[in-house]
Design an enzyme around this catalytic site. Structure first.
Site, PDB file in Angstrom:
ATOM      1  N   ASN A   1       0.710  -1.107  -0.069  1.00 49.70           N
ATOM      2  CA  ASN A   1      -0.090  -0.036  -0.058  1.00 49.70           C
ATOM      3  C   ASN A   1       0.682   1.042  -0.024  1.00 49.70           C
ATOM      4  OD1 ASN A   1      -2.688   1.452   0.295  1.00 49.70           O
ATOM      5  ND2 ASN A   1      -1.640   2.071   2.298  1.00 49.70           N
TER       6      ASN A   1
ATOM      7  N   GLU B   1      -0.896   0.967  -6.286  1.00 48.01           N
ATOM      8  CA  GLU B   1      -0.811   2.428  -6.725  1.00 48.01           C
ATOM      9  C   GLU B   1       0.066   2.586  -7.999  1.00 48.01           C
ATOM     10  OE1 GLU B   1      -2.714   2.514  -2.853  1.00 48.01           O
ATOM     11  OE2 GLU B   1      -1.240   1.505  -3.872  1.00 48.01           O
TER      12      GLU B   1
ATOM     13  N   TRP C   1      -2.234   7.449  10.863  1.00 48.66           N
ATOM     14  CA  TRP C   1      -3.042   6.364  10.024  1.00 48.66           C
ATOM     15  C   TRP C   1      -4.464   6.507  10.764  1.00 48.66           C
ATOM     16  CZ3 TRP C   1       1.137   2.224  10.547  1.00 48.66           C
ATOM     17  CH2 TRP C   1       2.285   2.491   9.794  1.00 48.66           C
TER      18      TRP C   1
ATOM     19  N   ASP D   1      -5.543  21.280  10.140  1.00 51.30           N
ATOM     20  CA  ASP D   1      -5.816  20.182   8.906  1.00 51.30           C
ATOM     21  C   ASP D   1      -6.668  21.046   7.925  1.00 51.30           C
ATOM     22  OD1 ASP D   1      -6.112  17.808   7.491  1.00 51.30           O
ATOM     23  OD2 ASP D   1      -5.563  16.932   9.311  1.00 51.30           O
TER      24      ASP D   1
ATOM     25  N   TYR E   1       0.011  10.233   4.094  1.00 49.73           N
ATOM     26  CA  TYR E   1      -0.744  10.591   5.629  1.00 49.73           C
ATOM     27  C   TYR E   1       0.520  11.605   6.140  1.00 49.73           C
ATOM     28  CZ  TYR E   1      -1.728   5.866   4.499  1.00 49.73           C
ATOM     29  OH  TYR E   1      -2.381   4.751   4.163  1.00 49.73           O
ATOM     30  N   ARG E   2      -0.140  12.697   6.862  1.00 50.29           N
ATOM     31  CA  ARG E   2       0.676  13.500   7.650  1.00 50.29           C
ATOM     32  C   ARG E   2       1.731  12.757   8.472  1.00 50.29           C
ATOM     33  NH1 ARG E   2      -4.229  15.714  11.418  1.00 50.29           N
ATOM     34  NH2 ARG E   2      -3.408  14.951  13.477  1.00 50.29           N
TER      35      ARG E   2
END
Length: 489
Positions: free
Chosen positions: A176, A240, A194, A289, A180-181
């Site tokens: 995968n 991906e 996550w 965010d 993500y931050r």
């Protein structure tokens, strides 16, 4: 006959930056600028003015330039993906998927998988890569060498916001890649935000159940197509890198990491390698965010970095988040246009849809439908709430096929004037985004669907729906022809 993807023009981030600069769509900033808040404030002002991509050549405290706002307009996003218009990619997918006519999400998944195989674009492993020209291991690793940003005053520190995080399922080995931050806890530790709906969360949970540590690799600054592919809402078993190869029209080159059993894009600028130990979590946040609010401190897994590799002259790619408009507008609109054909396969009555940036792309979806039977709008709402990540949508507005879903004034006119809210408003509950602060319970909350279509007698509307006013075509043609004669053109 399906549309053919052109061979992709950008070998790496540098070649994309050069193309932007050649088009006058990149601004170099040679003055020293502080990554602590100052870069953020400059970037936000440029984004709100619809300005160019930015390259900060002298970030304070680092020798590595910062590239930002690369995807801030739909034009730049299209250029990043090698097309003139984002709908071109959706058309390619739609044309190639037609013979398959897959049914249900599993059918779309299988059809998309076959589509990628037909294009012969699986990733290609190479032995020597630019991203490993400089290597730091063990105690020599120092994340402070990177010009990581603190974007907002209340943030918990430095965050790396465009690192492609690679994991694999401990049992199946399925890879995968996600965006993500990443909070920098210290010079060798990264907090991994996550969220519960993400695949990496499942990988870590399985590793934890087995009492094993999870290998992780974070790639910063690959080519722009791979950067986008990491954000795409693909089915869990669609790779991906296969998707990126389809978008590029050529295979993505990958290289084995030096210290973990993973592969990363060979053309990356910087790569972090390490492990997440089972049971180890640290407080992560606060973080300003894309909702425009600070998300609270929560415990999340930690990556202990044991190797950092990079190019000899790397560029650090990042992004900032806040209330719209922001750079993620281009990324969100790319997803909207690229995945429309697949959504239409699942819900064939859909004509078009729009995910407003003001709804941060998952809070609101506007859908136009070719209405054929009573209460079809409610059927479409239920279908959307059952469709993978679109299940997080909080508000669905359904309009007739003759409404332009991208014209928010027309949509508002329909939603405000065509609705009896005692009958045409559907209220329900379901999953919401991890970051949603409005829901009274984390992870789930209220949702609404507005049926703004013309109502039928079979739906209980017995008054006779009025005809919308439209000027005759002949008069419009006359006025068009005589416009200059009126002195108005």
């Amino acid at each position: 006959m399906g549309l053919v993807a052109p061979k992709f023009p950008y070998d790496d981030l540098q070649s994309f930056l050069a193309a932007l600069e050649a088009d006058g769509d990149l601004k170099r900033i040679s003055a020293e600028v502080d990554p602590h808040l100052e870069i953020s404030e400059i970037t936000q002002r440029v984004i709100r003015e619809g300005g160019p991509a930015l390259l900060f050549e002298r970030p304070a405290g680092s020798d590595i330039p910062v590239a930002i706002n690369l995807f801030g307009t739909t034009g730049r996003m299209a250029k990043a993906l090698g097309v003139a218009d984002l709908d071109e990619i959706g058309q390619r997918i739609g044309e190639l998927a037609k013979p398959e006519l897959p049914v249900g999400w599993a059918g779309i998944r299988d059809g998309l998988g076959k589509l990628m195989q037909l294009k012969s674009v699986p990733p290609k492993r190479i032995k020597k890569a630019p991203c490993q020209e400089v290597v730091f291991t063990g105690d020599d690793v120092d994340l402070n060498l990177l010009p990581g940003l603190q974007v907002w005053p209340g943030d918990g520190g430095i965050f790396h916001n465009f690192g492609l995080t690679h994991t694999k399922h401990p049992e199946t080995g399925k890879r995968n890649v996600g965006l993500y931050r990443l909070q920098q806890h210290d010079e060798r530790s990264i907090g991994l935000h996550w969220q519960i709906h993400k695949n990496s969360t499942g990988h870590y949970a399985e590793a934890e159940r087995r009492g094993e540590r999870l290998p992780i690799a974070i790639a910063i600054g690959p080519d722009p197509v791979m950067a986008y592919a990491a954000t795409a809402p693909l089915p869990p078993d669609i790779d991906e890198y296969l998707f990126a190869g389809f978008l590029r029209g050529e295979r993505v080159e990958m290289v084995d990491c030096l210290t973990v059993p993973l592969q990363v894009p060979a053309n990356s600028q910087i790569v972090l390698e390490g492990w997440a130990e089972p049971g180890e979590r640290l407080p992560e946040g606060p973080f300003g965010d894309h909702t425009g609010f600070y998300t609270p401190v929560e415990p999340f897994p930690v990556m202990r970095v044991q190797a950092m590799t990079m190019r000899r002259n790397p560029v650090y790619h990042t992004i900032i988040t806040s209330a719209p408009p922001q750079e993620d507008h281009g990324l969100g609109k790319a997803t909207e246009r690229i995945f429309l054909p697949l959504v239409k396969i699942m819900i064939p009555e859909i004509v078009d849809y729009d995910m407003p940036a003001e709804g941060v792309f998952h809070n609101c979806v506007i859908v136009s439908i070719d209405k054929k039977f009573p209460k079809q709008a409610q059927k479409v709402m239920s279908a959307i709430w059952g469709l993978q990540m679109m299940s997080l949508t909080k508000l669905i507005v359904v309009v007739d096929a003759d409404c332009d879903v991208h014209d928010y004034r027309e949509v508002a006119w329909r939603a405000l004037g065509n609705v009896d809210y005692s009958r045409d408003l559907l209220l329900t509950e379901g999953p919401v985004d991890h970051l949603d602060h409005a829901s009274y319970h984390q992870f789930w909350g209220g949702k609404a669907g507005i049926d703004a279509t013309a109502k039928w007698p079979q739906e209980g509307y017995t008054r006779g729906w009025p005809e919308a006013m439209r000027m005759s075509a002949s008069v419009k043609a006359t006025v068009d022809r005589r416009w200059r004669e009126y002195g108005l053109g």
